[in-house]
Design an enzyme around this catalytic site. Structure first.
Site, PDB file in Angstrom:
ATOM      1  CG  ASP A  65      74.222  92.082  45.530  1.00  0.00           C
ATOM      2  OD1 ASP A  65      74.118  91.397  44.490  1.00  0.00           O
ATOM      3  OD2 ASP A  65      73.304  92.784  45.974  1.00  0.00           O
ATOM      4  CG  ASN A 122      72.501  84.866  44.782  1.00  0.00           C
ATOM      5  OD1 ASN A 122      73.131  85.644  45.500  1.00  0.00           O
ATOM      6  ND2 ASN A 122      72.484  84.970  43.463  1.00  0.00           N
ATOM      7  CD  GLU A 169      75.553  84.090  37.541  1.00  0.00           C
ATOM      8  OE1 GLU A 169      75.218  82.919  37.357  1.00  0.00           O
ATOM      9  OE2 GLU A 169      74.733  85.036  37.593  1.00  0.00           O
ATOM     10  CG  HIS A 191      69.560  87.661  46.126  1.00  0.00           C
ATOM     11  ND1 HIS A 191      69.926  87.266  44.862  1.00  0.00           N
ATOM     12  CD2 HIS A 191      68.437  86.955  46.425  1.00  0.00           C
ATOM     13  CE1 HIS A 191      69.065  86.376  44.398  1.00  0.00           C
ATOM     14  NE2 HIS A 191      68.140  86.173  45.330  1.00  0.00           N
ATOM     15  NE  ARG A 201     100.153  84.565  34.706  1.00  0.00           N
ATOM     16  CZ  ARG A 201     100.974  85.428  34.109  1.00  0.00           C
ATOM     17  NH1 ARG A 201     100.612  86.696  33.982  1.00  0.00           N
ATOM     18  NH2 ARG A 201     102.141  85.031  33.648  1.00  0.00           N
ATOM     19  CG  ASP A 233      78.545  82.200  34.955  1.00  0.00           C
ATOM     20  OD1 ASP A 233      77.741  83.119  34.764  1.00  0.00           O
ATOM     21  OD2 ASP A 233      78.278  81.195  35.644  1.00  0.00           O
TER      22      ASP A 233
END
Length: 379
Positions: free
Chosen positions: A269, A260, A295, A265, A315, A252
């Site tokens: 995106d 945002n 997300e 937004h 990683r 996340d």
């Protein structure tokens, strides 16, 4: 002066040419109509699928403001939810508009269920302190909302599957009609045969596009949640049969709301698109990467135990933290970090849903321990 046999031959040739021209003209007309019919099916189905996919995406994000409000207590989440609710309402209204192939009655129950969920979310966001009644109570309310939204998203997914089934039937019927025309055109004119082959190729390509569209997330190009869950089920079945491990990474974006709110937004995106490429570049070709919602990105690592999964997760975390490619509309570069939860089969969970929950709990543990971390579920 022509002899009677010659006259009959010429007359026969003239009649044959006229017949050929008539058959070719009629076949071409019918073929054009068949192509247009197939194209209409494709356009209409693509429109319906786009609506259901968009609705699923919005529904999966609907409870995110509640989670953030519970954690941060910011009133900004009310505005975020109001925007999401407006978009969901517009999408439901679009789904119920009359057009070819529309089935507005199928969305009536969904719209009613959404109004119930919307009222519950609005009530929580209206609370001055969502935790005043106790953490357990608010957790139960939020969990209940998660369950309702997931069920509603699955209901939309069923409509998506029904659209695919209807499309297969319609395209199969169109394909049968096209084959009949092919036989006519093959006996009439070579160019008509060529046109038919091009038309058949176009239909096959459209079918491939529809199949791919049903498997992929429209924004990131990763597999969507439904496809990921199907593949997870298959890999876990194989892991059980062969006694192999299998791991899941759930990541996340840290402070994605800030991205945002600060840049808009559209930039958010683009961050998700760039992030999808980074994750896909780190994992192996045999791994499965999907957008899980909002997300969140999830990666399935077959034949991988928890130790290797933790290394792989680190990683990914390092690659994201070191990436310089994120930029604001004015060109200013910024960086992001991710929190990653790791869960493994069979050590953490025996089933698909439990494995996802374990990874989700691990991801929240990484959030609460400082973010930009990789963690397993707390013992």
């Amino acid at each position: 002066m022509l002899h009677k046999p010659q006259a009959r031959l010429i007359a026969g040739l003239v009649l044959a040419t006229c017949a050929l021209g008539t058959v070719t003209g009629l076949a071409s007309l019918k073929l054009d109509q068949a192509f247009e019919h197939s194209a209409h099916i494709t356009r209409d189905t693509t429109h319906r699928i786009e609506i259901t996919l968009r609705l699923q995406k919005l529904l999966q994000r609907a409870v995110i403001p509640v989670h953030h409000y519970h954690i941060e207590g910011s009133s900004v989440q009310r505005e975020h939810f109001a925007l999401l609710a407006s978009q969901i309402g517009d999408t439901l209204a679009e789904a119920q508009e009359p057009h070819d192939g529309a089935h507005p009655e199928e969305f009536a129950e969904i719209a009613a269920s959404w109004q119930t969920i919307r009222s519950q979310v609005t009530a929580i966001l209206a609370m001055p302190d969502p935790n005043a009644g106790g953490l357990r109570a608010i957790h139960e309310r939020i969990h209940g909302l998660d369950v309702q939204v997931r069920a509603l998203s699955d209901q939309v997914g069923l409509l998506h599957d029904a659209d695919r089934a209807r499309t297969r039937s319609q395209l199969a019927s169109a394909a049968r009609w096209n084959r009949t025309l092919t036989r006519v055109v093959l006996g009439a004119f070579f160019l008509t045969v060529l046109s038919l082959l091009l038309g058949a190729f176009s239909i096959m390509r459209s079918q491939a596009v529809l199949r791919e569209l049903s498997m992929r997330d429209a924004l990131t190009g990763l597999f969507n949640r439904r496809e990921f869950q199907a593949r997870l089920e298959g890999h876990l079945d194989q892991a059980r049969r062969h006694g192999q491990p299998c791991s899941v990474l759930l990541l996340d974006v840290d402070h994605f709301k800030v991205v945002n709110d600060t840049y808009g937004h559209d930039v958010g995106d683009r961050v998700l698109q760039e992030l999808a490429g980074l994750v896909s570049g780190v994992v192996r070709q045999t791994d499965v990467v999907a957008r899980f919602g909002g997300e969140e990105i999830v990666a399935l690592l077959p034949d991988t135990d928890e130790h290797v999964a933790l290394v792989m997760g680190d990683r990914i975390r390092e690659a994201v933290a070191a990436h310089h490619g994120f930029s604001a509309p004015d060109g200013t570069a910024f960086r992001i970090t991710v929190s990653i939860g790791v869960a493994s089969f069979p050590s953490d969970a025996p089933r698909e849903d439990a494995l996802i929950r374990a990874a989700d709990q691990a991801m929240y543990a990484a959030k609460h321990s400082g973010r930009n971390r990789v963690a397993r579920r707390p013992a």
